[in-house]
Each structure stands twice: as C-alpha cells, then as structure tokens.
Motif scaffolding. Structure first.
Motif, PDB file in Angstrom:
ATOM      1  N   LYS A   5     -64.687  40.778  -0.984  1.00 16.41           N
ATOM      2  CA  LYS A   5     -65.581  39.984  -0.135  1.00 16.41           C
ATOM      3  C   LYS A   5     -66.517  40.877   0.675  1.00 16.41           C
ATOM      4  O   LYS A   5     -67.666  40.508   0.935  1.00 16.41           O
ATOM      5  N   ALA A   6     -66.031  42.031   1.088  1.00 15.92           N
ATOM      6  CA  ALA A   6     -66.808  42.889   1.976  1.00 15.92           C
ATOM      7  C   ALA A   6     -67.632  43.925   1.230  1.00 15.92           C
ATOM      8  O   ALA A   6     -68.352  44.709   1.849  1.00 15.92           O
ATOM      9  N   ASN A   7     -67.542  43.943  -0.100  1.00 17.41           N
ATOM     10  CA  ASN A   7     -68.251  44.943  -0.895  1.00 17.41           C
ATOM     11  C   ASN A   7     -69.542  44.348  -1.452  1.00 17.41           C
ATOM     12  O   ASN A   7     -69.520  43.325  -2.142  1.00 17.41           O
ATOM     13  N   ILE A   8     -70.659  44.994  -1.147  1.00 16.63           N
ATOM     14  CA  ILE A   8     -71.969  44.448  -1.518  1.00 16.63           C
ATOM     15  C   ILE A   8     -72.076  44.246  -3.026  1.00 16.63           C
ATOM     16  O   ILE A   8     -72.544  43.207  -3.508  1.00 16.63           O
ATOM     17  N   GLU A   9     -71.632  45.247  -3.779  1.00 11.02           N
ATOM     18  CA  GLU A   9     -71.763  45.172  -5.237  1.00 11.02           C
ATOM     19  C   GLU A   9     -70.845  44.102  -5.821  1.00 11.02           C
ATOM     20  O   GLU A   9     -71.209  43.404  -6.769  1.00 11.02           O
ATOM     21  N   GLN A  10     -69.623  43.962  -5.266  1.00 13.68           N
ATOM     22  CA  GLN A  10     -68.639  43.066  -5.862  1.00 13.68           C
ATOM     23  C   GLN A  10     -68.760  41.611  -5.393  1.00 13.68           C
ATOM     24  O   GLN A  10     -68.252  40.708  -6.072  1.00 13.68           O
ATOM     25  N   ARG A  11     -69.418  41.389  -4.265  1.00  9.29           N
ATOM     26  CA  ARG A  11     -69.556  39.998  -3.796  1.00  9.29           C
ATOM     27  C   ARG A  11     -70.217  39.113  -4.846  1.00  9.29           C
ATOM     28  O   ARG A  11     -69.837  37.960  -5.041  1.00  9.29           O
ATOM     29  N   GLN A  12     -71.213  39.673  -5.531  1.00 10.82           N
ATOM     30  CA  GLN A  12     -71.927  38.869  -6.530  1.00 10.82           C
ATOM     31  C   GLN A  12     -71.062  38.596  -7.764  1.00 10.82           C
ATOM     32  O   GLN A  12     -71.371  37.697  -8.556  1.00 10.82           O
ATOM     33  N   ASN A  13     -69.984  39.367  -7.922  1.00 11.02           N
ATOM     34  CA  ASN A  13     -69.096  39.168  -9.071  1.00 11.02           C
ATOM     35  C   ASN A  13     -67.996  38.141  -8.795  1.00 11.02           C
ATOM     36  O   ASN A  13     -67.150  37.897  -9.649  1.00 11.02           O
ATOM     37  N   ARG A  14     -68.014  37.543  -7.589  1.00 15.67           N
ATOM     38  CA  ARG A  14     -66.995  36.562  -7.214  1.00 15.67           C
ATOM     39  C   ARG A  14     -67.426  35.129  -7.549  1.00 15.67           C
ATOM     40  O   ARG A  14     -66.788  34.170  -7.108  1.00 15.67           O
ATOM     41  N   PHE A  15     -68.460  34.976  -8.354  1.00 15.68           N
ATOM     42  CA  PHE A  15     -69.053  33.664  -8.592  1.00 15.68           C
ATOM     43  C   PHE A  15     -68.050  32.652  -9.149  1.00 15.68           C
ATOM     44  O   PHE A  15     -68.212  31.443  -8.975  1.00 15.68           O
ATOM     45  N   PHE A  16     -67.026  33.107  -9.837  1.00 12.39           N
ATOM     46  CA  PHE A  16     -66.082  32.210 -10.507  1.00 12.39           C
ATOM     47  C   PHE A  16     -64.887  31.856  -9.626  1.00 12.39           C
ATOM     48  O   PHE A  16     -64.058  31.027 -10.008  1.00 12.39           O
ATOM     49  N   VAL A  17     -64.779  32.492  -8.461  1.00 17.26           N
ATOM     50  CA  VAL A  17     -63.628  32.292  -7.579  1.00 17.26           C
ATOM     51  C   VAL A  17     -63.852  31.053  -6.724  1.00 17.26           C
ATOM     52  O   VAL A  17     -64.867  30.930  -6.031  1.00 17.26           O
ATOM     53  N   GLN A  18     -62.891  30.150  -6.761  1.00 13.15           N
ATOM     54  CA  GLN A  18     -62.975  28.925  -5.950  1.00 13.15           C
ATOM     55  C   GLN A  18     -61.902  28.977  -4.862  1.00 13.15           C
ATOM     56  O   GLN A  18     -60.707  29.084  -5.153  1.00 13.15           O
ATOM     57  N   GLY A  19     -62.321  28.935  -3.612  1.00 16.01           N
ATOM     58  CA  GLY A  19     -61.370  28.975  -2.508  1.00 16.01           C
ATOM     59  C   GLY A  19     -60.726  30.337  -2.368  1.00 16.01           C
ATOM     60  O   GLY A  19     -61.334  31.374  -2.648  1.00 16.01           O
ATOM     61  N   ASP A  20     -59.464  30.341  -1.941  1.00 16.44           N
ATOM     62  CA  ASP A  20     -58.717  31.582  -1.734  1.00 16.44           C
ATOM     63  C   ASP A  20     -57.394  31.530  -2.494  1.00 16.44           C
ATOM     64  O   ASP A  20     -56.316  31.363  -1.905  1.00 16.44           O
ATOM     65  N   PRO A  21     -57.450  31.670  -3.822  1.00 20.32           N
ATOM     66  CA  PRO A  21     -56.203  31.656  -4.601  1.00 20.32           C
ATOM     67  C   PRO A  21     -55.329  32.859  -4.258  1.00 20.32           C
ATOM     68  O   PRO A  21     -55.838  33.928  -3.907  1.00 20.32           O
ATOM     69  N   GLN A  22     -54.025  32.681  -4.378  1.00 14.08           N
ATOM     70  CA  GLN A  22     -53.108  33.798  -4.165  1.00 14.08           C
ATOM     71  C   GLN A  22     -53.142  34.784  -5.338  1.00 14.08           C
ATOM     72  O   GLN A  22     -52.821  35.953  -5.183  1.00 14.08           O
ATOM     73  N   ALA A  23     -53.544  34.282  -6.498  1.00 13.19           N
ATOM     74  CA  ALA A  23     -53.668  35.151  -7.680  1.00 13.19           C
ATOM     75  C   ALA A  23     -54.554  34.470  -8.707  1.00 13.19           C
ATOM     76  O   ALA A  23     -54.584  33.235  -8.794  1.00 13.19           O
ATOM     77  N   ILE A  24     -55.279  35.287  -9.461  1.00 14.10           N
ATOM     78  CA  ILE A  24     -56.057  34.791 -10.601  1.00 14.10           C
ATOM     79  C   ILE A  24     -55.599  35.570 -11.837  1.00 14.10           C
ATOM     80  O   ILE A  24     -55.589  36.806 -11.836  1.00 14.10           O
ATOM     81  N   LEU A  25     -55.197  34.836 -12.863  1.00 16.10           N
ATOM     82  CA  LEU A  25     -54.855  35.437 -14.144  1.00 16.10           C
ATOM     83  C   LEU A  25     -56.064  35.301 -15.063  1.00 16.10           C
ATOM     84  O   LEU A  25     -56.496  34.193 -15.366  1.00 16.10           O
ATOM     85  N   VAL A  26     -56.629  36.438 -15.462  1.00 22.35           N
ATOM     86  CA  VAL A  26     -57.820  36.442 -16.313  1.00 22.35           C
ATOM     87  C   VAL A  26     -57.384  36.664 -17.755  1.00 22.35           C
ATOM     88  O   VAL A  26     -56.880  37.746 -18.109  1.00 22.35           O
ATOM     89  N   VAL A  27     -57.544  35.658 -18.586  1.00 19.09           N
ATOM     90  CA  VAL A  27     -57.096  35.698 -19.980  1.00 19.09           C
ATOM     91  C   VAL A  27     -58.316  35.743 -20.887  1.00 19.09           C
ATOM     92  O   VAL A  27     -59.172  34.858 -20.839  1.00 19.09           O
ATOM     93  N   GLU A  28     -58.402  36.783 -21.724  1.00 20.93           N
ATOM     94  CA  GLU A  28     -59.584  36.998 -22.567  1.00 20.93           C
ATOM     95  C   GLU A  28     -59.290  36.626 -24.017  1.00 20.93           C
ATOM     96  O   GLU A  28     -58.245  36.971 -24.568  1.00 20.93           O
ATOM     97  N   PHE A  29     -60.260  35.948 -24.625  1.00 18.29           N
ATOM     98  CA  PHE A  29     -60.206  35.660 -26.059  1.00 18.29           C
ATOM     99  C   PHE A  29     -61.455  36.249 -26.722  1.00 18.29           C
ATOM    100  O   PHE A  29     -62.577  36.027 -26.243  1.00 18.29           O
ATOM    101  N   SER A  30     -61.266  36.985 -27.808  1.00 15.13           N
ATOM    102  CA  SER A  30     -62.365  37.548 -28.599  1.00 15.13           C
ATOM    103  C   SER A  30     -62.342  36.900 -29.979  1.00 15.13           C
ATOM    104  O   SER A  30     -61.337  36.999 -30.701  1.00 15.13           O
ATOM    105  N   LYS A  31     -63.439  36.269 -30.339  1.00 20.01           N
ATOM    106  CA  LYS A  31     -63.506  35.555 -31.619  1.00 20.01           C
ATOM    107  C   LYS A  31     -64.864  35.803 -32.271  1.00 20.01           C
ATOM    108  O   LYS A  31     -65.779  36.362 -31.664  1.00 20.01           O
ATOM    109  N   ASP A  32     -64.982  35.335 -33.506  1.00 23.11           N
ATOM    110  CA  ASP A  32     -66.240  35.521 -34.240  1.00 23.11           C
ATOM    111  C   ASP A  32     -67.321  34.548 -33.806  1.00 23.11           C
ATOM    112  O   ASP A  32     -68.511  34.844 -33.926  1.00 23.11           O
TER     113      ASP A  32
END
Length: 608
Positions: free
Chosen positions: A336-363
């Motif tokens: 939240k306090a980092n200028i560069e990273q604030r813009q990368n928080r666009f997907f965060v809703q509220g204040d979750p205790q944890a976010i699990l980021v699951v990636e899928f790579s497909k054709d």
C-alpha cells in the motif's frame, strides 16, 4: 599475506581488491550474516581461477564463489577470498536448437538467457523471484526454483553437464555416464586427474553400502516432496543406475513422476545444491524446453485466513495449474505504501487475510477461462474463498510483480524489528501444509511472535519470516530457539528444512538432526574427498559455526544517530534507512530488465 595478495593481484588478468570499502560491500548477502572477507577477486579467465585455487592451497585460505549475492542463508559470506564471476563469466557460449540445450558461463542472468532463447521458441524453466538478476551459477549452486516449480521442478532437473575446476586445480566435466563409463572413471581409465578418480571411487563405495542406502532412504524427506535442499543430494544419486534397481527407484525415487528405470549416474545432481563447496563451476550445459503457452490467466482467490487459503491450495493443485502462490496480509499492507506496487493492487478487494494466486497456462484464452471457472466452482463447493477475480493479458505481470515485491518490501518495515530469514524455507507435502502451518504459528505465538507467509503454496513451501529484533540479546536467542523448534516440527512431517534457499550457515547446524548422524557423516566424507584442504566455501552445509554467530547485527548493538540535511525520521534515521536494504539485489538489474534499478551499476557492472 598482504604481500602475497599484492603478488596475486599482479598475476590476474581480472581484478583483486583488498581495500576496506570493497570488502565491506562483499561481507554480506541477502541473509542475516556478515563476515569480512580477506579480499575480493573479479576473475576474467579460467587461468585466473586456477591461480586463485593455487593461492588458496598455498596460503591455507578459501574461495567463496559469488554471482549476484542474493543467497538467503549466508552462502557467500566468509573470511576467505570472495570470487565474483558476474562481471566477466557472463557469456552464452552455445545454443543447440536441435537437441534443445544451451551452454553458458555461470554469470549469465536467468531472465536474460530466456530473452536470448526467445527467437528459437525455447526456454530455461526454473525461475526465482530474483530471476532478473539471479545468475545460472548461483541457481545451480543453490538448486534454485520458484513459483513454476510444480511444472519445471528445480534447477537440478535441467542441468545436463557441468565443467569445473577441482580442488587441485584440475579441470573436470561431469555428465551422464553409462555403467561402463562410470566404472572406467573409478578405475582411473577415463578420469581427468587422480582427484577425479578418487571422487568416483568414494561415491561408489559410499552408495554401494546397504546400510548407507537404508539410512538415506529412511531419513531423507518423504518422496512426494520435490523441493529438497537439505545437505548434499545423496538421495538423488542413490536412485541412479549403478545403485538402484528399477523396483527400488519406483519405490524410493525422490520425485513423484518416475520413469520405468533409474536414470544414468550424473554428478551434476550432487553439484546442484552444493553451494560452491565441492568445485568451482566454469561452464554449465542446460536442458531447454518449449516456451510455455502464451495464454495465461490467474485466479486470485481472496480468503479470510491463512488456513483457508492453504485448504484452497490443496484443491487448486488438483486442477494442475502452472503456479499456486500465496500472498498474506502483511505483504499486502507493505504494498500500500509503495509507489510502484500500489498500481499493481488493482485486483485486491478489501483487506483479505490471504490471496492465493493460481495460474493456468493454455493454448487459447477459452481454455484458460474454462480451467479458471472449473477451479472457482470447485472452491465454492468446498466453501473456500469469497472473491475470485480472473486476471489475464498484460495485468498478469502486475499481479506477479506484486507477489515478487514481497521480499524487498518486507525490508521496509520501520525500526529495528525485521522479517528475518531464519525458518523461511521449509517444505512439506502439500496435504500437510495446513496442519504444519497451524503448528508453526502456535510455536511462534508461544514466544509472542508472528510471521509473514508468502510464496510457493503449490509446492508445499511457504516463505515464513518471523518479526525479530536481532540487535537485542532476546532477539539473538529467539533467532536460534525458533530455528531449533521448527526443525523438530519439519522432521515430524518428514519435510525438508530447506526447499530452495539452501543450508549455508543458517541451517547447517540442524542437518544431522534432519537426516540422522550417519547421513551427516556421509556429507562430511563427500566434502573431504572432493575438497581435502577445505578451500571451497568452508563452513557451509557441513561443519558450520553456530547459526546465531557472524550475524549482521550483534546483541545490544547501538545505532548511532547522525544529523542529516535530508529528513530520514520516518525510517528512524539514515542508518536505519540504509538497513532497509535486505540485499535482494534489485539494484543489480541490467537495462534489459526494465523497471526501477541502479543506473551506476548498469554502466559499470560494479557492485561498488
């Protein structure tokens, strides 16, 4: 010694530094450790390395190989000569597109290697969060892996051949050997030097012993745990053709996906993860794979607790994602306090205790969304998670940038209490992770501590960093006490005390406890055979000093307060501001990586 070092400096084509400023710079890495080296060498040629090896033998000192210095367990900290190969040993020597391999020097940056491979549709799979400055030599020495290890495994699985200088200065090439070739090496028929032959004979004697075999199979981490960097990889070598039958390999082989027969013997498996303690690497031949599918999507599972996110992770890995990574609320708060990273928080809703980021790579994008939606349906049916944004396209990089920023941002906590790398690298089976973390946090709570949780949930490894003030006697004591208690807990789950960061000085003290005294003695025998005079990075893995010695901060250490023109009050003064650098090496990025970086390093390639 000063005169001898001056003579050595004149013999090298590269540079040798003995001034205090340079030695101070190389006295630390990204760990909590600090020790002043005798000198810093920046070799330019293999002949320079041979001269350094001869000097170490003649003057009873040691060589500490170093690339980017991002190691987290004190691997490149010591009182010998730090040998920085990042400046001159940085060439891609050969790319074979037909056989899908590349030959590189140890100072090649991982991400820059993949940039060079991109036109050929090829890719070096293993990555780290520091991949835009981490170098292949360091990745081999540490057996590095990262968020995509559930697909590509660790560096060890991709090393085909390594060219090294042995402790006597002789050159050797290690690669796959047939049974006949292995026996020829043992019999001096095909060995490059007497030392190389002795190395092969010793491993044959060690791993042919039935009692040794039993000790290794009984005491190393359980087979389903692929992240295993505890001690030397004798368990991997044991399950190769000279020592293991097909049935034994299928039963005891350390990886879930096994072939019908054990693979051929290859000493590269041992060198990977040996932290520069056995030989000095000069060239590395790596296996390459096709570039991953271009369509990528992330399901960012918002959870109300760490425990909920880890139970969600068990569901997620069954959907065969390419990554499953955790970000906890402490890391999210830092962004939240980092200028560069604030813009990368666009997907965060509220204040979750944890976010699990699951990636899928497909054709195709349709396949990505189908996989993502199937996961969401599965999670909802189990009552796990409360918000599931799907991120795709250019936004994917922003999410991963936020996750990878965690390590550096944790150093920005104001004051003397820091998120300390002490038990941040434990790995257990994915199914054991929720119970393990519950017990882990209960141990911390007993001491009035709490921990940051982030990273590789999909591989059974979270980076867990308790907040400790190492400038106090209590903090120094807790540093060791917590390590001791967590080692017992990891052993309870038959896990690995190190999943990817290695033993170094931090975990060497507990290796006998993790694998048994006999296996630890085997490690010492290997080290003694390869390096009789202990010139290669001593005090790492075996015979390490106590893990709370040679720390960057000493108990009762005072922090002087300097009056400065600029205001560093928010950090607690200019020295505490400087201490926010945790050594993760972001300033070593080249112009190819982009983003914020250090222009003076880009111009000079000099740490100073």
């Amino acid at each position: 010694m000063i005169n001898a070092l001056e003579r050595l400096g004149k013999q090298l084509q590269g540079d040798l530094f003995t001034d205090s400023a340079t030695r101070i710079l190389y006295a630390t890495d990204a760990s909590a450790y600090r020790e002043m080296p005798l000198a810093v060498a920046v070799p330019q040629t293999v002949d320079d390395l041979k001269r350094l090896i001869q000097f170490a033998n003649d003057f009873n000192t040691s060589l500490i190989p170093r690339t980017a210095g991002t190691s987290l367990a004190g691997q490149v900290v010591g009182n010998g000569i730090v040998v920085d190969v990042s400046k001159y040993f940085n060439k891609i020597l050969e790319i074979n597109t037909t056989e899908k391999w590349v030959r590189v020097q140890p100072g090649v940056v991982r991400d820059e290697l993949n940039m060079a491979l991109q036109p050929y549709g090829l890719f070096f799979g293993p990555e780290t969060s520091t991949a835009n400055r981490a170098m292949i030599g360091g990745m081999v020495g540490n057996n590095s892996c990262g968020s995509n290890s559930i697909v590509y495994g660790s560096t060890r699985e991709h090393v085909l051949e390594i060219k090294v200088l042995l402790a006597d200065g002789s050159e050797a090439i290690f690669k796959e050997l047939s049974l006949n070739e292995f026996q020829a090496k043992c019999n001096d028929d095909n060995a490059a030097s007497p030392l190389e032959a002795a190395i092969y004979r010793q491993i044959r004697e060690l791993l042919s012993n039935p009692e040794n075999q039993k000790q290794i199979r009984d005491n190393f981490p359980k087979a389903v745990i692929e992240r295993r960097n505890t001690g030397y990889a004798l368990d991997i070598l044991l399950e190769t053709e000279p020592f293991s039958t097909a049935e034994e390999y299928r039963t005891f082989g350390p990886y879930v996906q096994k072939a019908d027969a054990p693979p051929p013997f290859n000493f590269c498996k041992l060198i990977a993860g040996s932290e520069g303690t056995l030989a000095f690497i000069t060239e590395i031949k790596l296996n390459l794979v096709p570039r991953p599918p271009e369509k990528v999507g992330l399901v960012c599972v918002h959870c109300n607790s760490i425990d909920e996110s880890l139970r969600a992770n068990i569901i997620a890995v069954k959907h065969r994602p390419s990554a499953s990574e955790l970000i906890d609320h402490y890391v999210l708060e830092c962004t939240k306090a980092n200028i560069e990273q604030r813009q990368n928080r666009f997907f965060v809703q509220g204040d979750p205790q944890a976010i699990l980021v699951v990636e899928f790579s497909k054709d195709t994008a349709e396949e990505v969304y189908e996989a993502a939606n199937q996961l969401i349906i599965d999670l909802q049916s189990h009552g796990l998670g409360y918000y599931y944004p799907i991120v795709s396209g250019a936004d994917v990089k922003k999410v991963w940038a936020l996750r990878k920023a965690g390590l550096g941002l944790l150093g920005n906590i104001p004051g003397d209490e820091k998120a300390v790398a002490v038990i941040e690298d434990t790995a257990v089976a994915v199914e054991d992770l929720p119970a393990y973390i519950r017990e882990f946090n209960a141990i911390l709570k007993k001491y009035g501590l709490y921990s940051v949780h982030y990273a590789h949930a999909g591989s059974g490894e979270l980076h867990l960093r308790p907040i400790i003030n190492l400038k106090t006697e209590e903090g120094n004591r807790l540093f060791k006490t917590i390590a001791q208690e967590i080692a017992v807990l990891v052993k309870k789950y038959n896990g690995s005390l190190s999943g990817e960061h290695g033993d170094g000085r931090l975990r060497g003290e507990f290796i006998a406890q993790m694998v048994g005294q006999r296996c630890y003695e085997m490690f010492r025998e290997v080290k003694q055979t390869w390096d009789p005079k202990g010139i290669f990075n001593p005090g790492k893995i075996v015979d390490t000093p106590p893990m709370n010695q040679f720390l960057r901060y000493q108990p009762n250490q005072q922090t002087p307060d300097y009056q400065t023109v600029l205001d560093f009050g928010a950090s607690g003064g200019i020295l505490r501001h400087a201490e926010q650098c945790n050594g993760s090496g972001d300033c070593r990025k080249s112009h190819l990586s982009g983003g914020t970086m250090c222009p003076s390093y880009m111009a000079t390639r000099s740490e100073k």
